[in-house]
Design a protein around this motif. Structure first.
Motif, PDB file in Angstrom:
ATOM      1  N   THR A  92       0.828  -1.206   0.000  1.00 57.99           N
ATOM      2  CA  THR A  92       0.000   0.000   0.000  1.00 57.99           C
ATOM      3  C   THR A  92       0.860   1.253   0.000  1.00 57.99           C
ATOM      4  O   THR A  92       0.610   2.207  -0.750  1.00 57.99           O
ATOM      5  CB  THR A  92      -0.938   0.010   1.215  1.00 57.99           C
ATOM      6  OG1 THR A  92      -1.774  -1.156   1.187  1.00 57.99           O
ATOM      7  CG2 THR A  92      -1.819   1.252   1.212  1.00 57.99           C
TER       8      THR A  92
ATOM      9  N   VAL B  67       0.738   4.439  -2.519  1.00 54.58           N
ATOM     10  CA  VAL B  67       0.501   5.789  -2.009  1.00 54.58           C
ATOM     11  C   VAL B  67       1.613   6.731  -2.445  1.00 54.58           C
ATOM     12  O   VAL B  67       1.369   7.891  -2.791  1.00 54.58           O
ATOM     13  CB  VAL B  67       0.362   5.758  -0.471  1.00 54.58           C
ATOM     14  CG1 VAL B  67       0.360   7.175   0.109  1.00 54.58           C
ATOM     15  CG2 VAL B  67      -0.911   5.030  -0.065  1.00 54.58           C
TER      16      VAL B  67
ATOM     17  N   THR C 166       1.196   8.703  -5.593  1.00 55.28           N
ATOM     18  CA  THR C 166       0.169   9.762  -5.657  1.00 55.28           C
ATOM     19  C   THR C 166       0.661  11.075  -5.060  1.00 55.28           C
ATOM     20  O   THR C 166      -0.112  12.037  -4.981  1.00 55.28           O
ATOM     21  CB  THR C 166      -1.106   9.337  -4.909  1.00 55.28           C
ATOM     22  OG1 THR C 166      -0.834   9.275  -3.488  1.00 55.28           O
ATOM     23  CG2 THR C 166      -1.612   7.994  -5.390  1.00 55.28           C
TER      24      THR C 166
ATOM     25  N   ARG D 263      -6.427   9.586  -3.387  1.00 58.17           N
ATOM     26  CA  ARG D 263      -6.201   8.622  -2.318  1.00 58.17           C
ATOM     27  C   ARG D 263      -6.269   7.198  -2.875  1.00 58.17           C
ATOM     28  O   ARG D 263      -7.087   6.903  -3.741  1.00 58.17           O
ATOM     29  CB  ARG D 263      -7.259   8.786  -1.222  1.00 58.17           C
ATOM     30  CG  ARG D 263      -7.162  10.108  -0.475  1.00 58.17           C
ATOM     31  CD  ARG D 263      -8.300  10.261   0.514  1.00 58.17           C
ATOM     32  NE  ARG D 263      -8.095  11.389   1.411  1.00 58.17           N
ATOM     33  CZ  ARG D 263      -8.921  11.729   2.390  1.00 58.17           C
ATOM     34  NH1 ARG D 263     -10.030  11.024   2.595  1.00 58.17           N
ATOM     35  NH2 ARG D 263      -8.653  12.760   3.178  1.00 58.17           N
ATOM     36  N   ILE D 264      -5.419   6.339  -2.331  1.00 61.94           N
ATOM     37  CA  ILE D 264      -5.440   4.916  -2.671  1.00 61.94           C
ATOM     38  C   ILE D 264      -6.384   4.203  -1.712  1.00 61.94           C
ATOM     39  O   ILE D 264      -6.305   4.377  -0.494  1.00 61.94           O
ATOM     40  CB  ILE D 264      -4.032   4.304  -2.567  1.00 61.94           C
ATOM     41  CG1 ILE D 264      -3.074   4.958  -3.572  1.00 61.94           C
ATOM     42  CG2 ILE D 264      -4.081   2.788  -2.763  1.00 61.94           C
ATOM     43  CD1 ILE D 264      -3.420   4.701  -5.026  1.00 61.94           C
ATOM     44  N   THR D 265      -7.275   3.404  -2.268  1.00 63.19           N
ATOM     45  CA  THR D 265      -8.207   2.662  -1.421  1.00 63.19           C
ATOM     46  C   THR D 265      -8.218   1.184  -1.809  1.00 63.19           C
ATOM     47  O   THR D 265      -7.898   0.812  -2.949  1.00 63.19           O
ATOM     48  CB  THR D 265      -9.628   3.259  -1.516  1.00 63.19           C
ATOM     49  OG1 THR D 265     -10.489   2.602  -0.582  1.00 63.19           O
ATOM     50  CG2 THR D 265     -10.204   3.116  -2.920  1.00 63.19           C
ATOM     51  N   CYS D 266      -8.587   0.359  -0.847  1.00 65.40           N
ATOM     52  CA  CYS D 266      -8.657  -1.085  -1.076  1.00 65.40           C
ATOM     53  C   CYS D 266     -10.046  -1.469  -1.595  1.00 65.40           C
ATOM     54  O   CYS D 266     -10.883  -0.606  -1.882  1.00 65.40           O
ATOM     55  CB  CYS D 266      -8.338  -1.831   0.210  1.00 65.40           C
ATOM     56  SG  CYS D 266      -9.408  -1.368   1.600  1.00 65.40           S
TER      57      CYS D 266
ATOM     58  N   VAL E  93      -4.064  -1.872   5.259  1.00 65.62           N
ATOM     59  CA  VAL E  93      -4.080  -0.834   4.220  1.00 65.62           C
ATOM     60  C   VAL E  93      -3.959   0.546   4.861  1.00 65.62           C
ATOM     61  O   VAL E  93      -3.211   1.409   4.388  1.00 65.62           O
ATOM     62  CB  VAL E  93      -5.363  -0.939   3.371  1.00 65.62           C
ATOM     63  CG1 VAL E  93      -5.520   0.286   2.467  1.00 65.62           C
ATOM     64  CG2 VAL E  93      -5.340  -2.213   2.532  1.00 65.62           C
TER      65      VAL E  93
ATOM     66  N   GLY F 244      -3.027   4.030   3.070  1.00 59.93           N
ATOM     67  CA  GLY F 244      -4.184   4.000   2.190  1.00 59.93           C
ATOM     68  C   GLY F 244      -5.474   4.261   2.942  1.00 59.93           C
ATOM     69  O   GLY F 244      -5.484   4.596   4.132  1.00 59.93           O
TER      70      GLY F 244
ATOM     71  N   TYR G 144     -10.155   9.043  -5.938  1.00 63.90           N
ATOM     72  CA  TYR G 144      -9.693   7.763  -5.396  1.00 63.90           C
ATOM     73  C   TYR G 144      -9.248   6.847  -6.525  1.00 63.90           C
ATOM     74  O   TYR G 144      -9.771   6.905  -7.638  1.00 63.90           O
ATOM     75  CB  TYR G 144     -10.810   7.052  -4.610  1.00 63.90           C
ATOM     76  CG  TYR G 144     -11.188   7.737  -3.318  1.00 63.90           C
ATOM     77  CD1 TYR G 144     -10.563   7.403  -2.119  1.00 63.90           C
ATOM     78  CD2 TYR G 144     -12.174   8.714  -3.299  1.00 63.90           C
ATOM     79  CE1 TYR G 144     -10.906   8.026  -0.942  1.00 63.90           C
ATOM     80  CE2 TYR G 144     -12.518   9.346  -2.123  1.00 63.90           C
ATOM     81  CZ  TYR G 144     -11.872   9.002  -0.945  1.00 63.90           C
ATOM     82  OH  TYR G 144     -12.214   9.629   0.220  1.00 63.90           O
TER      83      TYR G 144
ATOM     84  N   SER H 120      -8.973   2.706  -6.627  1.00 64.50           N
ATOM     85  CA  SER H 120      -9.141   1.461  -5.864  1.00 64.50           C
ATOM     86  C   SER H 120      -8.269   0.368  -6.477  1.00 64.50           C
ATOM     87  O   SER H 120      -8.214   0.210  -7.701  1.00 64.50           O
ATOM     88  CB  SER H 120     -10.604   1.033  -5.823  1.00 64.50           C
ATOM     89  OG  SER H 120     -11.152   0.900  -7.114  1.00 64.50           O
TER      90      SER H 120
ATOM     91  N   LEU I  49      -3.921  -4.814  -3.453  1.00 62.99           N
ATOM     92  CA  LEU I  49      -3.395  -4.552  -2.119  1.00 62.99           C
ATOM     93  C   LEU I  49      -3.683  -5.695  -1.164  1.00 62.99           C
ATOM     94  O   LEU I  49      -2.858  -6.009  -0.304  1.00 62.99           O
ATOM     95  CB  LEU I  49      -4.003  -3.261  -1.546  1.00 62.99           C
ATOM     96  CG  LEU I  49      -3.757  -1.969  -2.327  1.00 62.99           C
ATOM     97  CD1 LEU I  49      -4.418  -0.805  -1.609  1.00 62.99           C
ATOM     98  CD2 LEU I  49      -2.267  -1.717  -2.533  1.00 62.99           C
TER      99      LEU I  49
END
Length: 283
Positions: free
Chosen positions: A120, A124, A127, A133-136, A152, A157, A264, A266, A270
């Motif tokens: 994760t 990140v 970015t 934002r990085i999301t799962c 995460v 994240g 975001y 996704s 991850l």
């Protein structure tokens, strides 16, 4: 990294207890019971064989405590903290047999969750300088979602839904079964609670235009779009809805996708492809 409060041990204990029961089988640790003299005391360290981000240390501590409450567990690297290869993450001291019995479950949790946090953090980092934002996702190991999603967070994240009951996420199959974008959004407006957020998936700009025209969604999932199309989607939306890019989001592509202005990205990998970070228990 994200400094996150730990879950209460009470929530995590059933996961660890189940793992210990699986490992101990019907008769307990036969090897340790056979070869370690009763009363032998020792000290051990959880050591990182490679660099990473700490996660799962709370579960490791719970594992040793459930095996033997008298064991002393001293944490050196809290969850969410970067460490280098060779770092001592924690020390355990007390009955040698108890340490050996809890070793594998503790390392399994910590190694898996450190790997998720570390992966994760790599996403990140791509970015930086953007608002993205990085999301799962929900592509998690059955039964371990809560701790994999916390990993995460430890990697910097953010979390998507924890379950189907968290929010309304209208995917392509929902749209097909319900008869189109307008019918599903009209159903949401007629039936959904005002307390529930709504996300809808689109894979073409004409579908996005239909969502913008109909209303009823808070978030649009832009699925499997190339970078120029994502950039156009951001311009079309003009801040009216939250935008999430998804689909085949490889590490080497993250920087250019973040630069489009999506809110975001996704990344299922991850939690479904992180592997295990190399940790060891040294006496």
């Amino acid at each position: 990294m994200n400094a996150q409060p730990n879950f209460p041990d009470l929530i995590l204990e059933p996961l660890v207890r189940a793992a210990l029961s699986e490992d101990l089988g019907s008769y307990g640790d036969l090897t340790t019971r056979t070869v370690i003299p009763a009363g032998t005391r020792y000290g051990a360290c959880i050591v990182a064989r490679e660099a990473g981000i700490a996660s799962g240390m709370q579960l490791a501590a719970i594992a040793f405590r459930l095996v033997d409450p008298a064991l002393a567990f001293r944490l050196h690297v809290p969850d969410g903290t970067p460490f280098k290869a060779g770092a001592v993450l924690a020390e355990i001291s007390g009955d040698a047999a108890s340490i050996l019995t809890g070793e594998r479950v503790a390392l399994n949790f910590a190694g898996r969750l450190c790997a998720i946090a570390t992966m994760t953090a790599g996403f990140v980092a791509e970015t930086q300088g953007t608002r993205t934002r990085i999301t799962c996702t929900r592509k998690t190991t059955p039964g371990l979602r809560i701790v994999e999603k916390q990993a995460v967070l430890h990697g910097g994240g953010f979390n998507h839904r924890f379950s189907l009951s968290d929010a309304i996420l209208i995917k392509d199959n929902h749209i097909a079964a319900a008869g189109g974008i307008r019918p599903v959004l009209q159903a949401v407006k007629a039936r959904a609670s005002h307390m529930v957020r709504v996300e809808i998936e689109v894979d073409r700009l004409d579908q996005l235009a239909e969502v913008l025209d109909e209303g009823g969604a808070d978030v649009v999932l832009l699925d499997n779009m190339d970078t120029p199309t994502l950039r156009e989607a951001v311009a079309m939306t003009d801040g009216r809805l939250v935008l999430e890019a998804s689909g085949n989001m490889r590490l080497e592509r993250i920087a250019e996708v973040a630069a489009t202005g999506v809110d975001y990205i996704s990344v299922g990998a991850l939690t479904h492809s992180a592997g295990t970070l190399d940790l060891g228990l040294d006496f």
